[in-house]
Design a protein around this motif. Structure first.
Motif, PDB file in Angstrom:
ATOM      1  N   TRP A   1       0.842  -1.204   0.000  1.00 34.95           N
ATOM      2  CA  TRP A   1       0.000   0.000   0.000  1.00 34.95           C
ATOM      3  C   TRP A   1       0.875   1.250   0.000  1.00 34.95           C
ATOM      4  N   MET A   2       1.838   1.283   0.910  1.00 32.92           N
ATOM      5  CA  MET A   2       2.661   2.485   1.035  1.00 32.92           C
ATOM      6  C   MET A   2       3.569   2.692  -0.178  1.00 32.92           C
ATOM      7  N   SER A   3       4.055   1.614  -0.760  1.00 30.36           N
ATOM      8  CA  SER A   3       4.887   1.758  -1.960  1.00 30.36           C
ATOM      9  C   SER A   3       4.086   2.377  -3.092  1.00 30.36           C
TER      10      SER A   3
ATOM     11  N   HIS B   1       2.925   7.046  -6.363  1.00 27.70           N
ATOM     12  CA  HIS B   1       1.915   7.871  -7.029  1.00 27.70           C
ATOM     13  C   HIS B   1       2.095   9.341  -6.657  1.00 27.70           C
ATOM     14  N   LEU B   2       2.448   9.622  -5.424  1.00 25.09           N
ATOM     15  CA  LEU B   2       2.769  11.002  -5.041  1.00 25.09           C
ATOM     16  C   LEU B   2       3.865  11.561  -5.946  1.00 25.09           C
TER      17      LEU B   2
ATOM     18  N   GLU C   1      -6.342   2.405  -4.492  1.00 24.63           N
ATOM     19  CA  GLU C   1      -6.758   2.990  -5.766  1.00 24.63           C
ATOM     20  C   GLU C   1      -7.609   4.238  -5.525  1.00 24.63           C
ATOM     21  N   GLU C   2      -8.470   4.183  -4.512  1.00 19.83           N
ATOM     22  CA  GLU C   2      -9.246   5.367  -4.157  1.00 19.83           C
ATOM     23  C   GLU C   2      -8.327   6.498  -3.702  1.00 19.83           C
ATOM     24  N   ALA C   3      -7.324   6.153  -2.908  1.00 19.36           N
ATOM     25  CA  ALA C   3      -6.367   7.163  -2.458  1.00 19.36           C
ATOM     26  C   ALA C   3      -5.628   7.776  -3.641  1.00 19.36           C
TER      27      ALA C   3
ATOM     28  N   LEU D   1      -5.435  11.718  -4.977  1.00 15.50           N
ATOM     29  CA  LEU D   1      -4.181  12.436  -5.215  1.00 15.50           C
ATOM     30  C   LEU D   1      -4.117  12.980  -6.643  1.00 15.50           C
ATOM     31  N   SER D   2      -4.551  12.185  -7.604  1.00 17.91           N
ATOM     32  CA  SER D   2      -4.545  12.643  -9.003  1.00 17.91           C
ATOM     33  C   SER D   2      -5.439  13.857  -9.185  1.00 17.91           C
ATOM     34  N   ALA D   3      -6.643  13.815  -8.580  1.00 18.72           N
ATOM     35  CA  ALA D   3      -7.574  14.936  -8.688  1.00 18.72           C
ATOM     36  C   ALA D   3      -7.004  16.178  -8.022  1.00 18.72           C
ATOM     37  N   CYS D   4      -6.380  15.994  -6.867  1.00 22.98           N
ATOM     38  CA  CYS D   4      -5.757  17.125  -6.150  1.00 22.98           C
ATOM     39  C   CYS D   4      -4.640  17.743  -6.991  1.00 22.98           C
TER      40      CYS D   4
END
Length: 293
Positions: free
Chosen positions: A19-21, A26-27, A276-278, A282-285
């Motif tokens: 999850w964290m990777s 993605h960040l 995936e929700e997270a 992030l993509s929207a932000c």
């Protein structure tokens, strides 16, 4: 303006390596500046301390929530990313011996190519600080001395470092490797009190007063600047990091925070468990803020 994101510890996912990777990578892809890891060395089932960042006075993290060590987690994520900044926010300084902390932080900084930033605080939970062995009432003085020890051990001194203070006493100490930057790992001060603002001005590289706005924020920034000037430091070189939410921040809100002096946005995540929700959040932000990798 730099934009950082705090990993959602309350969701119970920050000890999940997959999850964290995915979250950290993605960040980086989205163009965020850094990931921030919070710290709780322990949580307790009953406490009388008042959590200052929620009207209820209670922390949102359950006592049995897996909260991994922030520095160990950042070291892990350093190997999963290439350019993403790695930050604590906040590291509870009285829980750590500064000699050991200097070694751990410098090691992560060197191995990550100079990506580490420490945001430190004195802690709000008496039960946690006392369990780790420090006196809660003197934690502010201890923190000042800890920062002095960190900076001394990171400095290049071929004769070794000596320190003789209220809490720590040693001679001829040498700690290698040194951080990538000559001035050491950046140390930002987290907190919303005048004491924290003064500490940032006297000893910090930045100030992170999350949950403060308006006249109260302006007062704390002025306190920080005055403390810096009184210490013979240039207040203009100190970074100011202000908070908001990943799901609510937009260009207009970011602009207002910039007008308030923010050099960095520190964005909180909701306690989402689906990666995936997270990532969609992030993509929207990133799109709203016009970030570019």
């Amino acid at each position: 303006m730099k934009v950082a994101v705090v990993a959602p510890i309350a969701a119970g996912v920050t000890a999940d390596p997959v999850w964290m990777s995915e979250f950290a990578r993605h960040l980086e892809v989205c163009g965020f500046e850094s990931i921030i890891m919070a710290e709780h060395t322990i949580l307790v089932t009953r406490y009388s301390s008042v959590y200052p960042y929620d009207p209820s006075g209670r922390v949102e993290v359950a006592p049995d929530c897996p909260v991994p060590d922030p520095l160990e987690t950042l070291a892990f994520l350093a190997g999963r990313t290439t350019a993403l900044g790695l930050a604590t926010g906040v590291l509870v300084l009285p829980n750590h011996h500064p000699v050991m902390l200097a070694k751990r932080a410098a090691s992560i900084d060197v191995l990550s190519g100079g990506r580490l930033r420490l945001c430190v605080g004195v802690g709000w939970m008496r039960e946690e600080v006392e369990t780790c062995g420090a006196d809660f009432g003197s934690r502010g003085r201890r923190a000042d001395e800890q920062i002095q020890v960190l900076r001394a051990l990171w400095a290049d001194n071929p004769d070794g470092i000596g320190h003789h203070g209220e809490f720590y006493d040693f001679d001829n100490a040498m700690s290698y490797p040194k951080p990538v930057a000559a001035q050491g790992v950046p140390i930002h001060i987290g907190g919303h009190s005048r004491a924290a603002a003064r500490r940032a001005g006297r000893l910090g590289d930045g100030f992170q007063p999350l949950g403060v706005a308006g006249a109260e924020l302006a007062t704390l920034v002025e306190v920080m600047r005055i403390a810096a000037e009184e210490a013979g430091r240039d207040p203009d070189i100190l970074e100011l990091s202000l908070g908001h939410l990943v799901t609510k921040i937009d260009a207009d809100r970011a602009g207002r925070l910039a007008e308030a002096g923010a050099d960095r946005l520190v964005l909180g995540m909701p306690p989402v468990t689906d990666v995936e929700e997270a990532k969609d959040m992030l993509s929207a932000c990133a799109q709203r803020l016009g970030l570019r990798p």
